[in-house]
Design a protein around this motif. Structure first.
Motif, PDB file in Angstrom:
ATOM      1  N   GLU A   2      38.099 -20.974  57.471  1.00 20.87           N
ATOM      2  CA  GLU A   2      38.431 -20.944  58.890  1.00 20.87           C
ATOM      3  C   GLU A   2      38.382 -22.358  59.469  1.00 20.87           C
ATOM      4  OE1 GLU A   2      39.361 -18.535  60.812  1.00 20.87           O
ATOM      5  OE2 GLU A   2      39.062 -16.789  59.523  1.00 20.87           O
ATOM      6  N   THR A   3      39.307 -22.659  60.376  1.00 17.33           N
ATOM      7  CA  THR A   3      39.325 -23.953  61.049  1.00 17.33           C
ATOM      8  C   THR A   3      39.153 -23.745  62.545  1.00 17.33           C
ATOM      9  OG1 THR A   3      40.802 -24.908  59.394  1.00 17.33           O
ATOM     10  CG2 THR A   3      40.669 -26.040  61.512  1.00 17.33           C
ATOM     11  N   TYR A   4      38.251 -24.508  63.138  1.00 14.04           N
ATOM     12  CA  TYR A   4      38.003 -24.428  64.576  1.00 14.04           C
ATOM     13  C   TYR A   4      38.289 -25.805  65.182  1.00 14.04           C
ATOM     14  CZ  TYR A   4      35.579 -20.080  63.470  1.00 14.04           C
ATOM     15  OH  TYR A   4      35.266 -18.822  63.019  1.00 14.04           O
ATOM     16  N   ARG A   5      39.081 -25.837  66.235  1.00 11.77           N
ATOM     17  CA  ARG A   5      39.404 -27.106  66.892  1.00 11.77           C
ATOM     18  C   ARG A   5      38.553 -27.262  68.143  1.00 11.77           C
ATOM     19  NH1 ARG A   5      45.508 -28.980  67.396  1.00 11.77           N
ATOM     20  NH2 ARG A   5      45.022 -29.185  65.173  1.00 11.77           N
ATOM     21  N   VAL A   6      37.889 -28.409  68.265  1.00  8.67           N
ATOM     22  CA  VAL A   6      37.048 -28.682  69.430  1.00  8.67           C
ATOM     23  C   VAL A   6      37.456 -30.017  70.035  1.00  8.67           C
ATOM     24  CG1 VAL A   6      35.101 -27.365  68.520  1.00  8.67           C
ATOM     25  CG2 VAL A   6      35.264 -29.805  68.021  1.00  8.67           C
ATOM     26  N   LYS A   7      37.157 -30.192  71.314  1.00  7.38           N
ATOM     27  CA  LYS A   7      37.456 -31.445  72.005  1.00  7.38           C
ATOM     28  C   LYS A   7      36.186 -32.269  72.170  1.00  7.38           C
ATOM     29  CE  LYS A   7      41.525 -30.007  74.652  1.00  7.38           C
ATOM     30  NZ  LYS A   7      42.126 -29.887  76.010  1.00  7.38           N
ATOM     31  N   VAL A   8      36.349 -33.575  72.134  1.00  5.37           N
ATOM     32  CA  VAL A   8      35.230 -34.487  72.345  1.00  5.37           C
ATOM     33  C   VAL A   8      35.151 -34.813  73.830  1.00  5.37           C
ATOM     34  CG1 VAL A   8      34.235 -36.726  71.764  1.00  5.37           C
ATOM     35  CG2 VAL A   8      35.543 -35.456  70.042  1.00  5.37           C
ATOM     36  N   ASP A  37      32.853 -37.333  54.074  1.00  8.02           N
ATOM     37  CA  ASP A  37      33.072 -37.604  52.653  1.00  8.02           C
ATOM     38  C   ASP A  37      33.986 -38.810  52.467  1.00  8.02           C
ATOM     39  OD1 ASP A  37      35.677 -36.784  53.093  1.00  8.02           O
ATOM     40  OD2 ASP A  37      35.511 -34.918  51.961  1.00  8.02           O
ATOM     41  N   SER A  38      34.309 -39.121  51.216  1.00 11.68           N
ATOM     42  CA  SER A  38      35.094 -40.322  50.901  1.00 11.68           C
ATOM     43  C   SER A  38      36.517 -40.255  51.434  1.00 11.68           C
ATOM     44  CB  SER A  38      35.122 -40.533  49.382  1.00 11.68           C
ATOM     45  OG  SER A  38      35.679 -39.394  48.733  1.00 11.68           O
ATOM     46  N   GLU A  39      36.988 -39.053  51.757  1.00  7.83           N
ATOM     47  CA  GLU A  39      38.340 -38.895  52.284  1.00  7.83           C
ATOM     48  C   GLU A  39      38.363 -38.869  53.807  1.00  7.83           C
ATOM     49  OE1 GLU A  39      39.952 -35.397  50.536  1.00  7.83           O
ATOM     50  OE2 GLU A  39      39.922 -36.191  48.488  1.00  7.83           O
ATOM     51  N   GLY A  40      37.198 -39.061  54.406  1.00  8.09           N
ATOM     52  CA  GLY A  40      37.130 -39.068  55.859  1.00  8.09           C
ATOM     53  C   GLY A  40      37.007 -37.695  56.485  1.00  8.09           C
ATOM     54  N   LYS A  41      36.783 -36.667  55.673  1.00  6.29           N
ATOM     55  CA  LYS A  41      36.598 -35.318  56.202  1.00  6.29           C
ATOM     56  C   LYS A  41      35.169 -35.171  56.722  1.00  6.29           C
ATOM     57  CE  LYS A  41      39.919 -33.208  53.015  1.00  6.29           C
ATOM     58  NZ  LYS A  41      40.096 -32.231  51.906  1.00  6.29           N
ATOM     59  N   VAL A  42      35.045 -34.504  57.851  1.00  4.57           N
ATOM     60  CA  VAL A  42      33.737 -34.321  58.479  1.00  4.57           C
ATOM     61  C   VAL A  42      33.274 -32.881  58.271  1.00  4.57           C
ATOM     62  CG1 VAL A  42      32.434 -34.398  60.637  1.00  4.57           C
ATOM     63  CG2 VAL A  42      34.255 -36.067  60.215  1.00  4.57           C
ATOM     64  N   PHE A  43      32.051 -32.740  57.784  1.00  6.00           N
ATOM     65  CA  PHE A  43      31.450 -31.425  57.589  1.00  6.00           C
ATOM     66  C   PHE A  43      30.191 -31.333  58.444  1.00  6.00           C
ATOM     67  CE2 PHE A  43      33.761 -32.566  53.796  1.00  6.00           C
ATOM     68  CZ  PHE A  43      34.478 -31.417  53.491  1.00  6.00           C
ATOM     69  N   VAL A  44      29.910 -30.146  58.907  1.00 10.73           N
ATOM     70  CA  VAL A  44      28.729 -29.927  59.735  1.00 10.73           C
ATOM     71  C   VAL A  44      27.760 -29.037  58.975  1.00 10.73           C
ATOM     72  CG1 VAL A  44      27.853 -29.026  61.927  1.00 10.73           C
ATOM     73  CG2 VAL A  44      30.114 -30.089  61.831  1.00 10.73           C
TER      74      VAL A  44
END
Length: 220
Positions: A2-8, A37-44
């Motif tokens: 699942e992908t969730y989009r949030v605003k900063v 990670d090394s590809e710039g992906k952000v995990f929480v």
């Protein structure tokens, strides 16, 4: 996935969607790690979690019952504490009972429960943890509707991989957690205990929040 989009926000803050907060049992003062990670992906992932007693999650139901009995003022305050203490002791009693039942061969793998096997589940692999159900848990599954049962396999498979990802409930002796899932408009809970040294998870109870509250009251 699942992908969730949030605003900063203007101060760099983000707001996690309500369904994610409910799924992982996140509450105020919990701490999260943002991993890149090394590809710039952000995990929480969760870092530090405020641990609350099980009874806190039923406080509104306890108060409702006490008000219906005519309690108010000091009576309400004292009775609320009394009821919360009773519920808090139930967790460890259930954990001990479930572990003893498992040791005595009175538990089954989750997909062997008739209510779930009737869905046509053919489980061939398993995760890092064994998710077991005792007679009490089997009875809980039997009363669920088919559409509710369909949500259970995904929950249990998540537990097999990482049972510590969800909300821990305070208890003096055992590592007990809860995970939420939604079926239709109703929110349900799975409450389970992790026995880490045995790579074992024993399901304590499953059902709608109000139903679990009534069950625990009956035990208390």
């Amino acid at each position: 996935m699942e992908t969730y989009r949030v605003k900063v926000g203007t101060k760099g803050e983000i707001i996690l969607p309500k369904e994610l907060r409910e799924l992982f049992g996140l509450v105020e003062e919990d701490t999260l790690d943002l991993c890149v990670d090394s590809e710039g992906k952000v995990f929480v992932r969760t870092a530090e979690r405020s641990v609350r007693p099980l009874s806190d999650f039923f406080e509104d139901l306890i108060i409702s019952d006490l008000l219906a009995e005519g309690c108010n003022g000091d009576c309400l305050k004292n009775k609320l504490l009394e009821h919360k203490l009773k519920l808090s002791t139930v967790l460890d009693r259930l954990s001990e009972e479930a572990h003893r039942a498992h040791k005595n061969g009175q538990s089954i793998r989750w997909w062997e429960a008739q209510a779930l096997s009737s869905l046509g589940i053919h489980k061939t692999d398993r995760g890092q943890f064994n998710v077991m159900i005792t007679t009490r848990g089997v009875h809980d599954l039997v009363v669920l509707r088919k559409e509710e049962l369909k949500e259970i396999p995904a929950v249990f498979e998540c537990l097999e991989q990482d049972p510590f990802a969800f909300k821990r409930l305070r208890g003096p002796f055992y590592e007990t957690y809860r995970v939420s899932f939604r079926s239709g408009t109703k929110e349900h809970r799975v409450i389970y205990t992790v026995f880490s040294q045995e790579n074992l998870i024993v399901i304590l109870t499953v059902g709608a929040r109000e139903v679990i509250y009534d069950r625990l009251n009956g035990i208390a």
